[in-house]
Design an enzyme around this catalytic site. Sequence first.
Site, short mmCIF file in Angstrom:
data_model
loop_
_atom_site.label_atom_id
_atom_site.label_comp_id
_atom_site.label_asym_id
_atom_site.label_seq_id
_atom_site.Cartn_x
_atom_site.Cartn_y
_atom_site.Cartn_z
CB ILE A 101 -1.00 0.23 1.19
CG1 ILE A 101 -0.32 0.28 2.61
CG2 ILE A 101 -1.95 -1.23 1.26
CD1 ILE A 101 -1.15 0.60 3.77
CE1 TYR A 102 3.62 1.35 4.48
CE2 TYR A 102 6.04 0.98 3.86
CZ TYR A 102 4.86 0.78 4.81
OH TYR A 102 4.96 0.28 5.98
CB SER A 103 3.79 5.38 -2.81
OG SER A 103 4.24 6.31 -1.80
CD GLU A 104 -2.50 5.23 -5.05
OE1 GLU A 104 -2.12 5.82 -5.91
OE2 GLU A 104 -3.97 5.41 -4.76
N GLY A 105 1.82 1.17 -4.07
CA GLY A 105 2.71 0.22 -4.95
C GLY A 105 3.98 0.68 -5.46
#
Length: 344
Positions: free
Chosen positions: A62-66
């Site tokens: 989920i960090y920065s949407e991948g």
Amino acid sequence: MEYRQLGGSGLKVPILTLGTGTFGGGDHQLFKAWGNTGVPEATRLVDIALEAGLTMFDSADIYSEGRSEEILGKAIAGRRDKVLISTKGTFRNGDGPNDVGSSRHALIRAVDASLKRLGTDYIDLYQLHGYDAQTPVEEVMNTLDDLIRAGKIRYIGASNFSGWHLQKALSFAEKHNLARFVAHQAYYSLVGRDYEWELMPLGLDQKVGAVVWSPLGWAKLTGKIRRGQPAPEGTRSSDKTNLDVGPQVDDEYLYKVVDAIDEIAAETGKTVPQIALNWLLQRPSVSTLVIGARNEEQLRANLGAVGWNLTPEQVAKLDEASKLPPIYPYWHQLGFSERNPFPV
């Protein structure tokens, strides 16, 4: 760089791990506040980390949407055999009804997607980012065991579990001869010591190593916040969105802890973050600390937390300054320390 066993596994990990939550940024308000490191600077940070013997890098889908995983994958390209990768899944990562949780469907898709973004065919440590009360423990643990047998992941861990969540999974795995969690990625800091009451003794008893996230107290122990000195504009500790979602700390309590750190900084010549990190490295059950860095300067400063130790007197001073009354039943157990001693 010192290396420690990761829980009860045979894997040795460096005592510092580079967290890559600062990689990517993008439009998400929270991750934008953490940082927006691109591939060139991320590659430079990996270079510096490896030079110092820091070989483990932590991310999440989920960090920065991948984008964090994608940038990490590019930064380690050509040297996969020299690094350990840990990443996480479980939280929502899409709009569909099954794009969330730790079901067999969700985990297999999440692992495959992380492998693709990271540009690798295996993940060294895969952690459930949070507890999924909607999926039976037998489905979760059997799926993780299958993923290990398939060679896609090598070790498993949990993150942000309560004690009974963790023990339930461990007991099921042991009963059915499945892979067990060897790591618990948990919040722990000088201004956040809840981990000590249940999760620390559980970790020691069950051989689950602590992978500590936000060891600087959600940016409160960077040295930029002191009594009468608000956090500078443009920093994580001044960003309201970042502060609202993180652990809440009473101002007076924070100032008391920082005052004690400042006294020790004067004695040692070390910085506030270095002292806060070094204190954690002397706590029972801790395998590694996940440190963040937006740039080369921050990374080199955090690397200065290793290679020396606080004295027992300095540790005791920090213990006393950061002590808070425990909740029940822990305050009651403290009255019977002969049978319930503090973990060592």
